[in-house]
Design an enzyme around this catalytic site. Structure first.
Site, PDB file in Angstrom:
ATOM      1  N   ASP A  36       0.819  -1.219   0.000  1.00 13.27           N
ATOM      2  CA  ASP A  36       0.000   0.000   0.000  1.00 13.27           C
ATOM      3  C   ASP A  36       0.856   1.274   0.000  1.00 13.27           C
ATOM      4  OD1 ASP A  36      -2.328   1.476   0.013  1.00 13.27           O
ATOM      5  OD2 ASP A  36      -2.516   1.456   2.193  1.00 13.27           O
ATOM      6  N   ARG A  40       0.173   7.674  -2.860  1.00 16.32           N
ATOM      7  CA  ARG A  40       0.808   8.758  -2.100  1.00 16.32           C
ATOM      8  C   ARG A  40       2.265   8.953  -2.521  1.00 16.32           C
ATOM      9  NH1 ARG A  40      -1.156   6.338   3.382  1.00 16.32           N
ATOM     10  NH2 ARG A  40      -1.715   4.675   1.930  1.00 16.32           N
ATOM     11  N   ASN A  84     -11.104  -2.854  -4.610  1.00 16.51           N
ATOM     12  CA  ASN A  84     -10.408  -1.898  -5.489  1.00 16.51           C
ATOM     13  C   ASN A  84     -11.140  -1.638  -6.809  1.00 16.51           C
ATOM     14  OD1 ASN A  84      -7.113  -2.967  -4.372  1.00 16.51           O
ATOM     15  ND2 ASN A  84      -8.254  -1.163  -3.760  1.00 16.51           N
ATOM     16  N   ARG A 204       2.268  -4.220   6.843  1.00 16.65           N
ATOM     17  CA  ARG A 204       1.600  -3.188   6.043  1.00 16.65           C
ATOM     18  C   ARG A 204       2.397  -1.889   6.102  1.00 16.65           C
ATOM     19  NH1 ARG A 204      -4.645  -1.745   5.048  1.00 16.65           N
ATOM     20  NH2 ARG A 204      -4.293  -0.271   3.372  1.00 16.65           N
ATOM     21  N   SER A 212      -7.589  -4.380   5.840  1.00 15.16           N
ATOM     22  CA  SER A 212      -8.354  -4.166   4.597  1.00 15.16           C
ATOM     23  C   SER A 212      -8.781  -5.462   3.898  1.00 15.16           C
ATOM     24  CB  SER A 212      -7.550  -3.274   3.633  1.00 15.16           C
ATOM     25  OG  SER A 212      -7.242  -2.042   4.237  1.00 15.16           O
TER      26      SER A 212
END
Ligand code: IPE
Ligand code: IPE
Ligand code: MG
Length: 260
Positions: A36, A40, A84, A204, A212
């Site tokens: 993940d 960003r 997703n 993670r 998730s």
């Protein structure tokens, strides 16, 4: 210890300024990683999100190499969740394209590392060309034994449990089993990859502290480790840090330490 022996058995963490003695690390049999933070990572560089996904896919190659170094046997990576699909169509499309490209591009490197590829998830629910990529990657790598890379694609832990329940319900309906014969072991053996041991450690990156919908059943007793580093930047340093933390964990499985 000679310099070459030292480099084989120890890892110097630049960020933490500590020397890690690799021979003292407890190595998980099965490591799972939630890849993940790609979006960003791209945003920080003023790049499109797709560039972040590309950087993330490149980093998977590094993870495989680093896990191979530590002798980890199974590595599961969360690449696309059943949730997703709710992203913009253009992003979903870019992720599917990247998936197709990845196995062609990196197969020689995976081969060199002796990595078998398997998939977990609702593969039958994917477009036919993606299913074909999965079949090809699995078939072409099934003789490799050093490590197994499991790619969770169109994966959702709840969907996996529901599909296992459906399979069992069919068996009850046909009279093959009766409902009171269903045990935890039987349930497990109806999940996507029944022969793979449960993950010992789930990592993670990206600063989020949730799982998730990843490995909901299999991860019931997994150790969890979180890092603020975004997935495309997650390297040997971070993996080693996670293994140092894992080594210090006391896995009691409901029992007591002194029983072991
Ligand atoms: C993970 O990165 C990749 C997938 C979920 C496919 P994200 O795309 O979720 O990146 P962030 O969380 O927006 O940074
Ligand atoms: C989890 O990341 C799924 C993958 C990394 C493939 P998400 O970015 O989809 O998770 P949430 O939305 O932050 O929980
Ligand atoms: Mg995310």
């Amino acid at each position: 210890m000679s310099a070459s022996e030292e480099s084989k058995f120890s890892f110097f963490s630049r960020k933490k300024n500590v020397q890690v003695d690799e021979s003292k690390l407890k190595i998980p049999t099965h490591l799972a990683v939630i890849m993940d933070g790609n979006g960003r990572w791209a945003k920080k560089r003023m790049l499109p999100r797709s560039a972040g996904h590309r950087a993330g896919a490149d980093n998977l190659k590094n993870l495989c190499k680093n896990c191979g170094h530590y002798g980890i046997k199974y590595v599961t990576v969360y690449a696309f969740s059943t949730e997703n699909w709710s992203r913009p169509e253009s992003e979903v499309h870019a992720l599917m394209e990247l998936f197709v490209e990845y196995f062609d591009r990196y197969d020689p490197e995976l081969e060199q590392e002796g990595i078998r590829v398997r998939f977990t998830g609702d593969i039958a629910g994917l477009p036919e060309n993606i299913q074909e990529v999965c079949r090809r990657a699995e078939e072409g790598s099934k003789h490799r034994t050093r490590m197994t890379l499991i790619v969770a694609f169109n994966y959702g832990g709840r969907r996996e449990i529901v599909q296992a329940a459906q399979k069992l319900a069919e068996k009850v309906k046909s009279g093959e089993i009766s409902s009171d014969e269903i045990t935890e072991e039987m349930f497990s053996s109806n999940l996507y990859l029944p022969d793979v041991p449960d993950p010992d450690l789930i990592i993670r990156p990206s600063g989020e502290e949730r799982t998730s919908n990843f490995l909901v059943w299999e991860g019931a007793y997994s150790e969890l480790w979180f890092s603020d580093v975004l997935w495309p930047d997650f390297g040997m340093e971070e993996l080693t840090e996670a293994l140092v933390a894992y080594t210090a964990r006391d896995r009691r499985f409901g029992g007591l330490t002194e029983q072991k």
